[in-house]
Each structure stands twice: as C-alpha cells, then as structure tokens.
Design a protein around this motif. Structure first.
Motif, short mmCIF file in Angstrom:
data_model
loop_
_atom_site.label_atom_id
_atom_site.label_comp_id
_atom_site.label_asym_id
_atom_site.label_seq_id
_atom_site.Cartn_x
_atom_site.Cartn_y
_atom_site.Cartn_z
N ASN A 30 0.82 -1.22 0.00
CA ASN A 30 0.00 0.00 0.00
C ASN A 30 0.85 1.27 0.00
O ASN A 30 0.34 2.36 0.19
CB ASN A 30 -0.97 0.00 1.18
N ASP A 31 2.16 1.14 -0.23
CA ASP A 31 3.04 2.32 -0.30
C ASP A 31 2.77 3.14 -1.55
O ASP A 31 2.37 2.60 -2.58
CB ASP A 31 4.51 1.90 -0.31
N SER A 32 3.03 4.43 -1.46
CA SER A 32 2.96 5.33 -2.60
C SER A 32 4.38 5.65 -3.04
O SER A 32 5.19 6.10 -2.24
CB SER A 32 2.25 6.63 -2.22
N LEU A 33 4.68 5.40 -4.31
CA LEU A 33 6.01 5.68 -4.85
C LEU A 33 5.96 6.98 -5.63
O LEU A 33 5.06 7.20 -6.45
CB LEU A 33 6.48 4.56 -5.78
N ILE A 34 6.94 7.85 -5.37
CA ILE A 34 7.02 9.13 -6.06
C ILE A 34 8.38 9.24 -6.73
O ILE A 34 9.42 9.02 -6.10
CB ILE A 34 6.80 10.31 -5.09
N PHE A 35 8.37 9.60 -8.00
CA PHE A 35 9.58 9.87 -8.76
C PHE A 35 9.54 11.35 -9.11
O PHE A 35 8.66 11.79 -9.86
CB PHE A 35 9.61 9.01 -10.03
N ASP A 36 10.50 12.12 -8.55
CA ASP A 36 10.53 13.57 -8.78
C ASP A 36 11.97 14.03 -8.97
O ASP A 36 12.85 13.22 -9.25
CB ASP A 36 9.81 14.32 -7.65
N SER A 37 12.23 15.30 -8.77
CA SER A 37 13.58 15.85 -8.97
C SER A 37 14.60 15.23 -8.04
O SER A 37 15.80 15.26 -8.33
CB SER A 37 13.55 17.36 -8.81
N THR A 38 14.17 14.65 -6.92
CA THR A 38 15.10 14.02 -5.97
C THR A 38 15.94 12.96 -6.66
O THR A 38 17.15 12.88 -6.44
CB THR A 38 14.31 13.37 -4.81
N GLY A 39 15.33 12.13 -7.49
CA GLY A 39 16.05 11.06 -8.17
C GLY A 39 16.17 11.27 -9.66
O GLY A 39 16.50 10.35 -10.41
N SER A 40 15.92 12.49 -10.11
CA SER A 40 15.99 12.78 -11.54
C SER A 40 17.40 12.53 -12.06
O SER A 40 18.38 12.85 -11.41
CB SER A 40 15.58 14.22 -11.81
N GLY A 41 17.49 11.92 -13.22
CA GLY A 41 18.79 11.59 -13.79
C GLY A 41 19.24 10.19 -13.42
O GLY A 41 20.30 9.75 -13.85
N ILE A 42 18.45 9.48 -12.62
CA ILE A 42 18.77 8.11 -12.24
C ILE A 42 17.63 7.22 -12.73
O ILE A 42 16.51 7.32 -12.25
CB ILE A 42 18.94 7.98 -10.71
N ALA A 43 17.93 6.37 -13.69
CA ALA A 43 16.93 5.48 -14.25
C ALA A 43 16.42 4.52 -13.18
O ALA A 43 17.14 4.16 -12.24
CB ALA A 43 17.52 4.69 -15.41
N ALA A 44 15.16 4.11 -13.30
CA ALA A 44 14.56 3.12 -12.40
C ALA A 44 14.19 1.90 -13.23
O ALA A 44 13.46 2.01 -14.21
CB ALA A 44 13.32 3.72 -11.74
N THR A 45 14.71 0.75 -12.83
CA THR A 45 14.50 -0.48 -13.58
C THR A 45 13.79 -1.52 -12.72
O THR A 45 14.25 -1.82 -11.62
CB THR A 45 15.85 -1.04 -14.07
N LEU A 46 12.70 -2.06 -13.24
CA LEU A 46 12.00 -3.15 -12.55
C LEU A 46 12.81 -4.41 -12.68
O LEU A 46 13.13 -4.84 -13.78
CB LEU A 46 10.62 -3.37 -13.16
N THR A 47 13.15 -5.04 -11.55
CA THR A 47 13.92 -6.28 -11.55
C THR A 47 13.14 -7.44 -10.95
O THR A 47 13.66 -8.53 -10.81
CB THR A 47 15.23 -6.09 -10.77
N ASP A 48 11.89 -7.18 -10.61
CA ASP A 48 11.01 -8.19 -10.04
C ASP A 48 9.58 -7.66 -10.10
O ASP A 48 9.36 -6.50 -10.42
CB ASP A 48 11.41 -8.46 -8.58
N VAL A 49 8.63 -8.50 -9.79
CA VAL A 49 7.23 -8.09 -9.73
C VAL A 49 7.07 -7.03 -8.65
O VAL A 49 7.69 -7.12 -7.59
CB VAL A 49 6.34 -9.32 -9.43
N LEU A 50 6.27 -6.01 -8.91
CA LEU A 50 6.08 -4.91 -7.97
C LEU A 50 4.59 -4.69 -7.70
O LEU A 50 3.81 -4.58 -8.64
CB LEU A 50 6.69 -3.62 -8.53
N THR A 51 4.22 -4.67 -6.43
CA THR A 51 2.85 -4.36 -6.03
C THR A 51 2.88 -3.25 -5.00
O THR A 51 3.50 -3.40 -3.94
CB THR A 51 2.16 -5.61 -5.42
#
Length: 120
Positions: A29-50
């Motif tokens: 039930n977590d909320s994931l946020i991608f913003d300027s904090t991690g900008s410039g760093i790619a995010a890759t799924l390496t497993d199933v994500l819920t």
C-alpha cells in the motif's frame, strides 16, 4: 502506508527499498514518487512490484523500464518529463494519467474512472 520518494542512491533497482526515502521494504500500500530528488537516475524493474500508487512528476527526467508485472491498488500518473518503457503487464486499480509516450506490453485498468492518455 508510507510515501517513498525515489533516490536511486543504492542502485537502479525499482524494487529495492534502499533506493527510496525513507529507506525500507516496499509494502503493497506504499505510494512511490519519482521527482527531482532522483531525476537523472533510471529506475528499472527487476522483479514483480505491487504498491498503492505511483506518481512520476514532470521534473523526473529519466527512464522507468523493465519486464516485470506491476500492480497498483490506486492511481498511476506519469508527468511530461520521463520516458516510460515497460515491457510488462500493468494492472492499475485506480485512475491512470499519462502525459508521455508510454510503451506498455499490456495495460489493464481494473477500477479506473479516469483514463487520460496523451501521446506526443
């Protein structure tokens, strides 16, 4: 429920809780946020994500990619700055908004009441 902001400080693994602030195992039930904090760093799924929700703001300017299934109980929103290249099945339990060219293998909106897709 926790709000976890992508930092990418440990690796590019989107499923690794050490890549978020606050650090910790990702819960369904977590909320994931991608913003300027991690900008410039790619995010890759390496497993199933819920997770609960995924929000990518327009100031996140890298790629979110991978080949694993993603399930959200809530909303998914992609801002205009990122690239989405996900060769995976996505099941979205809430609303879906995309302002980018999004490449999905399969997209299923199970309870979505709003579907806004703008392709450039």
């Amino acid at each position: 429920m926790a709000i976890r902001i992508w930092t990418g400080l440990d690796s590019t693994n989107m499923c690794d809780g050490f890549n978020y602030s606050p650090i910790g195992a990702l819960l369904t039930n977590d909320s994931l946020i991608f913003d300027s904090t991690g900008s410039g760093i790619a995010a890759t799924l390496t497993d199933v994500l819920t997770v609960g929700d995924i929000t990518v703001t327009s100031d996140y300017t890298d790629t979110i990619g991978g080949s694993y299934a993603v399930t959200t109980g809530g909303d998914v929103s992609f801002g205009a700055g990122c690239t989405v290249d996900l060769n995976a099945f996505w099941a979205i339990g809430g609303n879906f908004t995309s302002l980018v060219n999004a490449n999905f293998k399969s997209l299923k909106m199970t309870k979505a009441t709003t579907r806004t897709i703008m392709m450039g």
